[in-house]
Design an enzyme around this catalytic site. Sequence first.
Site, PDB file in Angstrom:
ATOM      1  N   ASP A  43      36.672  37.786  51.367  1.00 27.97           N
ATOM      2  CA  ASP A  43      37.210  38.994  51.999  1.00 27.97           C
ATOM      3  C   ASP A  43      36.085  39.864  52.556  1.00 27.97           C
ATOM      4  OD1 ASP A  43      39.729  41.120  51.860  1.00 27.97           O
ATOM      5  OD2 ASP A  43      37.797  42.105  51.508  1.00 27.97           O
ATOM      6  N   TYR A  48      32.094  46.206  57.215  1.00 27.18           N
ATOM      7  CA  TYR A  48      31.109  45.853  56.180  1.00 27.18           C
ATOM      8  C   TYR A  48      29.801  45.350  56.802  1.00 27.18           C
ATOM      9  CZ  TYR A  48      35.235  45.700  53.029  1.00 27.18           C
ATOM     10  OH  TYR A  48      36.389  45.975  52.327  1.00 27.18           O
TER      11      TYR A  48
HETATM   12  P1  NDP Z   1      35.056  46.041  42.170  1.00 26.61           P
HETATM   13  O1  NDP Z   1      36.073  46.716  41.322  1.00 26.61           O
HETATM   14  O2  NDP Z   1      35.205  44.618  42.539  1.00 26.61           O
HETATM   15  O3  NDP Z   1      33.703  46.266  41.407  1.00 26.61           O
HETATM   16  C1  NDP Z   1      32.488  45.790  41.861  1.00 26.61           C
HETATM   17  C2  NDP Z   1      31.413  46.390  40.972  1.00 26.61           C
HETATM   18  O4  NDP Z   1      31.618  45.941  39.635  1.00 26.61           O
HETATM   19  C3  NDP Z   1      30.052  46.000  41.391  1.00 26.61           C
HETATM   20  O5  NDP Z   1      29.209  47.096  41.115  1.00 26.61           O
HETATM   21  C4  NDP Z   1      29.721  44.831  40.460  1.00 26.61           C
HETATM   22  O6  NDP Z   1      28.339  44.806  40.205  1.00 26.61           O
HETATM   23  C5  NDP Z   1      30.501  45.181  39.212  1.00 26.61           C
HETATM   24  N1  NDP Z   1      31.022  43.993  38.516  1.00 26.61           N
HETATM   25  C6  NDP Z   1      31.596  42.899  39.067  1.00 26.61           C
HETATM   26  N2  NDP Z   1      31.967  42.027  38.119  1.00 26.61           N
HETATM   27  C7  NDP Z   1      31.603  42.565  36.929  1.00 26.61           C
HETATM   28  C8  NDP Z   1      31.709  42.138  35.595  1.00 26.61           C
HETATM   29  N3  NDP Z   1      32.270  40.965  35.289  1.00 26.61           N
HETATM   30  N4  NDP Z   1      31.243  42.951  34.622  1.00 26.61           N
HETATM   31  C9  NDP Z   1      30.689  44.151  34.922  1.00 26.61           C
HETATM   32  N5  NDP Z   1      30.553  44.622  36.175  1.00 26.61           N
HETATM   33  C10 NDP Z   1      31.007  43.834  37.188  1.00 26.61           C
HETATM   34  O7  NDP Z   1      34.890  46.983  43.463  1.00 26.61           O
HETATM   35  P2  NDP Z   1      34.793  46.804  45.025  1.00 26.61           P
HETATM   36  O8  NDP Z   1      34.934  48.176  45.552  1.00 26.61           O
HETATM   37  O9  NDP Z   1      33.622  46.036  45.435  1.00 26.61           O
HETATM   38  O10 NDP Z   1      36.118  46.007  45.415  1.00 26.61           O
HETATM   39  C11 NDP Z   1      36.174  44.606  45.535  1.00 26.61           C
HETATM   40  C12 NDP Z   1      36.428  44.191  46.967  1.00 26.61           C
HETATM   41  O11 NDP Z   1      37.568  44.864  47.482  1.00 26.61           O
HETATM   42  C13 NDP Z   1      35.323  44.593  47.959  1.00 26.61           C
HETATM   43  O12 NDP Z   1      34.176  43.782  47.875  1.00 26.61           O
HETATM   44  C14 NDP Z   1      36.063  44.475  49.266  1.00 26.61           C
HETATM   45  O13 NDP Z   1      36.157  43.129  49.678  1.00 26.61           O
HETATM   46  C15 NDP Z   1      37.419  45.036  48.885  1.00 26.61           C
HETATM   47  N6  NDP Z   1      37.541  46.473  49.216  1.00 26.61           N
HETATM   48  C16 NDP Z   1      38.456  46.850  50.158  1.00 26.61           C
HETATM   49  C17 NDP Z   1      38.621  48.155  50.517  1.00 26.61           C
HETATM   50  C18 NDP Z   1      39.628  48.521  51.537  1.00 26.61           C
HETATM   51  O14 NDP Z   1      39.660  49.696  51.976  1.00 26.61           O
HETATM   52  N7  NDP Z   1      40.466  47.597  51.960  1.00 26.61           N
HETATM   53  C19 NDP Z   1      37.801  49.234  49.917  1.00 26.61           C
HETATM   54  C20 NDP Z   1      36.881  48.755  48.914  1.00 26.61           C
HETATM   55  C21 NDP Z   1      36.779  47.426  48.579  1.00 26.61           C
HETATM   56  P3  NDP Z   1      27.377  43.576  40.662  1.00 26.61           P
HETATM   57  O15 NDP Z   1      27.695  43.256  42.089  1.00 26.61           O
HETATM   58  O16 NDP Z   1      26.022  44.166  40.466  1.00 26.61           O
HETATM   59  O17 NDP Z   1      27.698  42.467  39.728  1.00 26.61           O
END
Ligand code: NDP
Length: 280
Positions: A43, A48
Site C-alpha cells: 500500500d 508518500y
Molecule cells: P502503524 O499503526 O502501522 O504503525 C507503524 C509504527 O509502528 C512504526 O513506527 C513502526 O516502527 C511501529 N511498529 C510496527 N510494527 C511494530 C511491532 N510489531 N511492534 C512495535 N512497533 C511496531 O501506522 P502507520 O501510520 O504507518 O499506518 C500503516 C499504513 O497505513 C501506512 O504505512 C500507510 O500505508 C497507511 N496509512 C494510510 C493513511 C491514509 O490516510 N489513507 C494515513 C496513514 C497511514 P518501525 O517501522 O520502526 O518498525
Amino acid sequence: MENFTLNNNVTMPALGLGVFQMTGEQVRAAVPVALDAGYRLLDTASRYYNEEDLGAAIAESSVAREDLFITTKLWFKDHGYEATRTAFRVSLDKLGLDYLDLWLVHQPFNDYYGSWRAMEELVDAGLVRAIGVSNFYPDRYYDLVCHNRVVPAVNQLRLNPYDQRRDTREISARYGTVLQAWSPLGQGGAVLKDPVLVSIAREHGKSVPQVILRWLVQTGVSVVVKSVHEDRLRENIDIFDFALTHAQIDAINALDRRETGNGGPDHRDPAMLDLLRTFE
Ligand code: NDP
C-alpha cells in the site's frame, strides 16, 4: 494469508504492508523481506513520494504480478475528472505497472465526484481492478454511494482499538464496502501498552501488535501495517494461527475512545483540511 472478497468479486489479502513515512531506501529494503514473509498487498500513495521505489522493488521481485495486490492513492490536489486521468498515468508509470489492483481517493476533499467518474471509467477499461476511498466518514461515504454507479470497494481509515469507527463500520457493511485500517498499531503509540491487550497477548503467547491485527481481521477489517524492521515485519503477519475468543473481542471492543472525543484526527474538522493544504 486470509483474503477478503470485495463487492466486485476481486480478492484482496486481509493484511498488507503500508509504506507511509518510508524513505525510498527503506521501501527497497522492506519490500523483499515482506514478500519473503508472505505479504502480497503493498500500500502506497502518490503523496508518500515512494511509488517509484515500490515499483523498483516489485520489478526486482520474483513474485508474479498477478499474485500481488498493489494499492495507491489519489491526492486531493489532483481531484477532478481530467486531473485524475493524468494522475493515474503518473502513478502507474512511477510504479512501472500496467494496471492497479486498488486505487483510493486519499482524502474526502475537493472535486472527488469528478475523480470518481474518471475512476469508474478506468475500472471499465480494465486498468484498475477496484476503486475505493479513504478517510470518508459515513456522511460523505453515503452521499458518494447514492450518487454514483460504482460503490467503493474499500474505505481505508484510521482504525485501532482506541479508534474503532463503529458508525462507519455499520454503514460500510450495509453497502458491502470493506473497511481497511490504517495506523492499526496507533503508529506504535500508547495502545501497544494497554493492559487489556497486554493480558490477552499473554494468554495467547502472542504480542500486542499481533492481538490488535488479529482483532481487526477477525472482526472483518482489512489492515495495512508499516514496519522497516525484519523481525516486526515477520511478527505482524504471523496472526493466522490463533483466534480471539468472543470474550476477548468484547474486551477489546470496550477500549474505544472515539465516542468520548479522544479517538484521533478528524477529517470533518476544517483544521484538518488547513493542515493537509500545506502539503505539496
Ligand atoms: P502503524 O499503526 O502501522 O504503525 C507503524 C509504527 O509502528 C512504526 O513506527 C513502526 O516502527 C511501529 N511498529 C510496527 N510494527 C511494530 C511491532 N510489531 N511492534 C512495535 N512497533 C511496531 O501506522 P502507520 O501510520 O504507518 O499506518 C500503516 C499504513 O497505513 C501506512 O504505512 C500507510 O500505508 C497507511 N496509512 C494510510 C493513511 C491514509 O490516510 N489513507 C494515513 C496513514 C497511514 P518501525 O517501522 O520502526 O518498525
